[in-house]
Design a protein around this motif. Structure first.
Motif, PDB file in Angstrom:
ATOM      1  N   UNK A 149      -7.846 -19.960 -47.370  1.00 55.56           N
ATOM      2  CA  UNK A 149      -7.188 -20.727 -46.830  1.00 55.56           C
ATOM      3  C   UNK A 149      -6.463 -20.641 -45.538  1.00 55.56           C
ATOM      4  N   UNK A 150      -7.866 -20.723 -44.264  1.00 55.37           N
ATOM      5  CA  UNK A 150      -7.645 -20.148 -42.503  1.00 55.37           C
ATOM      6  C   UNK A 150      -6.097 -21.415 -41.890  1.00 55.37           C
ATOM      7  N   UNK A 151      -5.775 -22.717 -42.546  1.00 58.88           N
ATOM      8  CA  UNK A 151      -4.866 -22.772 -42.048  1.00 58.88           C
ATOM      9  C   UNK A 151      -3.871 -22.204 -42.513  1.00 58.88           C
ATOM     10  N   UNK A 152      -3.585 -21.387 -43.211  1.00 67.03           N
ATOM     11  CA  UNK A 152      -2.355 -20.696 -43.046  1.00 67.03           C
ATOM     12  C   UNK A 152      -1.751 -19.589 -42.273  1.00 67.03           C
ATOM     13  N   UNK A 153      -2.716 -19.069 -41.493  1.00 60.88           N
ATOM     14  CA  UNK A 153      -2.207 -18.603 -40.078  1.00 60.88           C
ATOM     15  C   UNK A 153      -2.439 -19.543 -39.062  1.00 60.88           C
ATOM     16  N   UNK A 154      -3.723 -20.487 -38.741  1.00 57.83           N
ATOM     17  CA  UNK A 154      -4.649 -20.829 -38.032  1.00 57.83           C
ATOM     18  C   UNK A 154      -3.967 -21.783 -37.591  1.00 57.83           C
ATOM     19  N   UNK A 155      -2.347 -22.158 -37.257  1.00 57.60           N
ATOM     20  CA  UNK A 155      -2.433 -23.227 -36.985  1.00 57.60           C
ATOM     21  C   UNK A 155      -0.876 -23.297 -35.689  1.00 57.60           C
ATOM     22  N   UNK A 200       6.465 -32.429 -43.399  1.00 56.45           N
ATOM     23  CA  UNK A 200       5.342 -33.147 -42.941  1.00 56.45           C
ATOM     24  C   UNK A 200       4.505 -31.805 -42.651  1.00 56.45           C
ATOM     25  N   UNK A 201       3.178 -32.256 -42.915  1.00 60.65           N
ATOM     26  CA  UNK A 201       2.029 -31.325 -43.094  1.00 60.65           C
ATOM     27  C   UNK A 201       1.363 -29.757 -41.891  1.00 60.65           C
ATOM     28  N   UNK A 202       1.774 -29.664 -41.926  1.00 57.71           N
ATOM     29  CA  UNK A 202       1.526 -27.779 -40.875  1.00 57.71           C
ATOM     30  C   UNK A 202      -0.427 -28.305 -39.642  1.00 57.71           C
ATOM     31  N   UNK A 203      -0.214 -27.925 -39.059  1.00 55.25           N
ATOM     32  CA  UNK A 203      -1.233 -28.861 -38.249  1.00 55.25           C
ATOM     33  C   UNK A 203      -2.515 -27.651 -38.024  1.00 55.25           C
ATOM     34  N   UNK A 204      -3.301 -27.860 -38.669  1.00 50.34           N
ATOM     35  CA  UNK A 204      -4.058 -26.409 -38.317  1.00 50.34           C
ATOM     36  C   UNK A 204      -5.041 -26.426 -36.727  1.00 50.34           C
ATOM     37  N   UNK A 205      -5.725 -25.589 -37.112  1.00 46.75           N
ATOM     38  CA  UNK A 205      -5.811 -24.952 -35.101  1.00 46.75           C
ATOM     39  C   UNK A 205      -7.325 -25.901 -35.186  1.00 46.75           C
ATOM     40  N   UNK A 206      -7.717 -26.488 -36.740  1.00 44.80           N
ATOM     41  CA  UNK A 206      -9.331 -26.520 -37.161  1.00 44.80           C
ATOM     42  C   UNK A 206      -9.621 -28.503 -37.973  1.00 44.80           C
ATOM     43  N   UNK A 207      -8.790 -28.587 -37.440  1.00 47.98           N
ATOM     44  CA  UNK A 207      -8.657 -30.426 -37.820  1.00 47.98           C
ATOM     45  C   UNK A 207      -9.980 -30.981 -37.641  1.00 47.98           C
ATOM     46  N   UNK A 208     -10.302 -31.103 -39.177  1.00 47.92           N
ATOM     47  CA  UNK A 208     -11.523 -32.013 -39.011  1.00 47.92           C
ATOM     48  C   UNK A 208     -11.762 -33.336 -40.061  1.00 47.92           C
ATOM     49  N   UNK A 209     -12.305 -34.236 -40.057  1.00 50.46           N
ATOM     50  CA  UNK A 209     -12.051 -35.585 -40.481  1.00 50.46           C
ATOM     51  C   UNK A 209     -11.221 -35.952 -41.770  1.00 50.46           C
ATOM     52  N   UNK A 210     -11.921 -34.755 -42.754  1.00 54.26           N
ATOM     53  CA  UNK A 210     -11.379 -34.307 -43.738  1.00 54.26           C
ATOM     54  C   UNK A 210      -9.478 -34.628 -44.142  1.00 54.26           C
ATOM     55  N   UNK A 211      -8.648 -33.762 -42.257  1.00 61.19           N
ATOM     56  CA  UNK A 211      -7.987 -33.551 -42.681  1.00 61.19           C
ATOM     57  C   UNK A 211      -6.976 -35.207 -41.475  1.00 61.19           C
ATOM     58  N   UNK A 212      -7.216 -35.265 -41.001  1.00 58.58           N
ATOM     59  CA  UNK A 212      -7.441 -36.693 -40.195  1.00 58.58           C
ATOM     60  C   UNK A 212      -7.367 -37.686 -40.829  1.00 58.58           C
ATOM     61  N   UNK A 213      -7.916 -38.101 -42.413  1.00 61.19           N
ATOM     62  CA  UNK A 213      -7.282 -38.923 -42.948  1.00 61.19           C
ATOM     63  C   UNK A 213      -6.613 -39.072 -44.098  1.00 61.19           C
ATOM     64  N   UNK A 243      -9.672 -27.727 -53.947  1.00 57.29           N
ATOM     65  CA  UNK A 243      -9.769 -27.248 -54.816  1.00 57.29           C
ATOM     66  C   UNK A 243     -10.229 -26.030 -53.913  1.00 57.29           C
ATOM     67  N   UNK A 244     -10.102 -24.838 -54.972  1.00 59.20           N
ATOM     68  CA  UNK A 244     -10.821 -23.146 -53.978  1.00 59.20           C
ATOM     69  C   UNK A 244     -12.208 -23.536 -52.839  1.00 59.20           C
ATOM     70  N   UNK A 245     -11.434 -23.195 -51.569  1.00 56.36           N
ATOM     71  CA  UNK A 245     -12.848 -22.727 -50.501  1.00 56.36           C
ATOM     72  C   UNK A 245     -12.774 -24.442 -50.238  1.00 56.36           C
ATOM     73  N   UNK A 246     -12.103 -25.811 -50.432  1.00 62.90           N
ATOM     74  CA  UNK A 246     -12.774 -26.915 -50.720  1.00 62.90           C
ATOM     75  C   UNK A 246     -12.196 -26.798 -48.711  1.00 62.90           C
ATOM     76  N   UNK A 247     -12.317 -27.660 -47.676  1.00 61.24           N
ATOM     77  CA  UNK A 247     -11.750 -29.241 -46.791  1.00 61.24           C
ATOM     78  C   UNK A 247     -10.191 -28.447 -47.312  1.00 61.24           C
ATOM     79  N   UNK A 248      -9.554 -27.818 -45.336  1.00 59.71           N
ATOM     80  CA  UNK A 248      -7.948 -28.847 -45.672  1.00 59.71           C
ATOM     81  C   UNK A 248      -7.838 -30.192 -45.774  1.00 59.71           C
ATOM     82  N   UNK A 249      -7.026 -30.628 -46.486  1.00 53.75           N
ATOM     83  CA  UNK A 249      -6.405 -32.184 -46.320  1.00 53.75           C
ATOM     84  C   UNK A 249      -4.986 -32.238 -46.480  1.00 53.75           C
TER      85      UNK A 249
END
Length: 441
Positions: A106-112, A417-430, A333-339
């Motif tokens: 999961x990239x968000x663990x460090x890319x945040x 609150x949720x940690x903020x990833x570098x790579x924010x997608x529409x999935x995370x914004x919802x 699930x594993x490999x799916x987008x950050x939510x």
């Protein structure tokens, strides 16, 4: 609630130290870790902003006030090495570019944004410090192929003959370039066993380690980087092969590798004239002593247990982090987008709920101060990794633990609150709202 729980809540509240915005709120915790060589900072999830923020604050103070000179995190060695070169002033790239090697889920663990703030601070702190610079290191073991490439690249520059030996040793790994596929085929005898060759290469590098000189970025640091990657390849090869073997315990292999890496890092820092005091960031399940948990009864050990056994209890101070409810960055699930997931309130029979009932929004708790009959009993404890499955939360995310034997201190933030990833997608914004909680337990 049972009356015994009322007494337990009272005992916890009496010994809790509230955390607000004042820097002095953490003075007691910093005093408690004085003298430890390893401070273990856990997390109950891999995606909570407050956990990252507090670990950053504690880490900065450990570096500034107590001379800690390494941050070792639950990430792969070669990915973290790029950040290490940035914070040590060897690389001049843009701060966010230094995170570019974190490509594996999961990239968000460090890319945040919280880790970005820490490494930018580390870079500024290190400016002009030379041998007193603090480094950033990875201790996990998933980067089988990236680490093999790093070893051969280093040897190609320094010892072409040794580089050729490394290419031959790693040749049998190259058939698939997918670690799990390699493990499946190796466990079933569908390909040659690479284990002996890759272990032999690591052992040779370890035996031929040059005498360390100097405390700045040196040839000894570069050699150590190659040696740690060779260690990782040897352990990752065994790990992936064990995934498909009835005899293998991949959890134990992984945590033993992480422990060995932390101890090797301490020894390297000391050999090059540094203090060798290490802050470790990983999940609670890795850093709380496994002997105090359901894991231990099932024959599993972890970093927290192994470091206490190998370095001595006095050398290790462990801090667990908990929450009652809030939001978290996690996948379904594993490999799916950050939510942007909602964390349902903790179960009434859990430690988190007991801590919630103190009524304090945030606090740290030295577990030794709490009566043993309260903090020593076993209750459920929640663990959310990179995947959150609230529909099966009891089975997927809770395990039995004795909090007092597991950690030296607890930091509880009731609503997070949720940690903020570098790579924010529409999935995370919802952002997931409370009314979407699944009903199954």
């Amino acid at each position: 609630m049972p009356k015994d729980d009322d007494r337990a809540v009272q005992a916890l509240a009496e010994n809790a130290r509230p955390l607000g915005s004042a820097p002095s709120d953490l003075d007691g915790l910093l005093a408690a870790v004085e003298g430890a060589d390893f401070v273990l900072l856990g997390e109950a999830t891999h995606g909570t902003h407050e956990f990252y923020q507090l670990r950053c604050t504690i880490t900065r103070r450990l570096v500034e006030e107590q001379g800690f000179d390494a941050v070792a995190v639950e990430a792969d060695w070669p990915d973290a090495q790029r950040l290490n070169r940035f914070v040590r002033g060897i690389s001049e790239e843009h701060p966010r570019e230094a995170f570019s090697d974190f490509q594996r889920f999961p990239t968000w663990m460090w890319r945040n944004t919280d880790v970005l703030a820490l490494v930018e601070w580390m870079r500024g702190h290190n400016d002009g410090r030379g041998g007193a610079a603090v480094g950033f290191y990875g201790i996990d073991l998933y980067s089988l192929y990236r680490s093999a490439e790093a070893v051969t690249e280093y040897l190609a520059r320094s010892d072409p003959e040794a580089a050729e030996r490394a290419r031959r040793a790693y040749a049998c790994l190259d058939h698939v370039r997918e670690p799990q596929e390699y493990g499946f085929e190796a466990a079933r005898g569908m390909r040659p066993d690479c284990g002996e060759a890759v272990r032999g290469l690591f052992e040779r590098l370890e035996q031929e380690r040059p005498h360390a000189t100097g405390t700045g970025w040196s040839a000894a640091d570069e050699y150590f980087h190659a040696e740690m990657n060779a260690r990782l390849v040897a352990n990752a090869e065994r790990y992936y092969r064990s995934m498909y073997s009835r005899r293998g315990n991949t959890w134990n292999l992984r945590d033993e590798h992480m422990t060995d890496t932390v101890l090797a890092l301490r020894d390297h820092l000391r050999a090059t004239g540094r203090r060798g005091r290490v802050v470790v960031w990983a999940h609670n399940s890795h850093l709380g002593d496994a002997r105090a948990t359901e894991m231990g009864r099932q024959g599993e050990w972890n970093v927290g247990q192994l470091l206490r056994e190998r370095a001595g209890t006095a050398a290790v101070y462990s801090v667990g982090f908990t929450t009652h409810t809030g939001h978290v960055t996690a996948a379904e699930d594993w490999g799916e987008p950050a939510l942007h997931r909602w964390v349902r309130p903790s179960r009434p029979d859990s430690w988190e709920h007991l801590l919630h009932r103190t009524g304090l929004p945030a606090f740290w708790l030295p577990t030794a101060k709490v009566p043993a009959e309260v903090i020593g009993e076993e209750r459920l404890e929640r663990a959310i990794g990179v995947i959150y499955r609230p529909d099966t939360e009891r089975q997927s995310h809770y395990f039995g633990a004795s909090l007092g034997r597991q950690f030296d201190s607890i930091i509880h933030v009731d609503e997070t609150t949720a940690v903020e990833p570098f790579d924010i997608t529409e999935h995370w914004e919802q952002r997931e709202a409370p009314e979407t909680w699944p009903t199954g337990l």
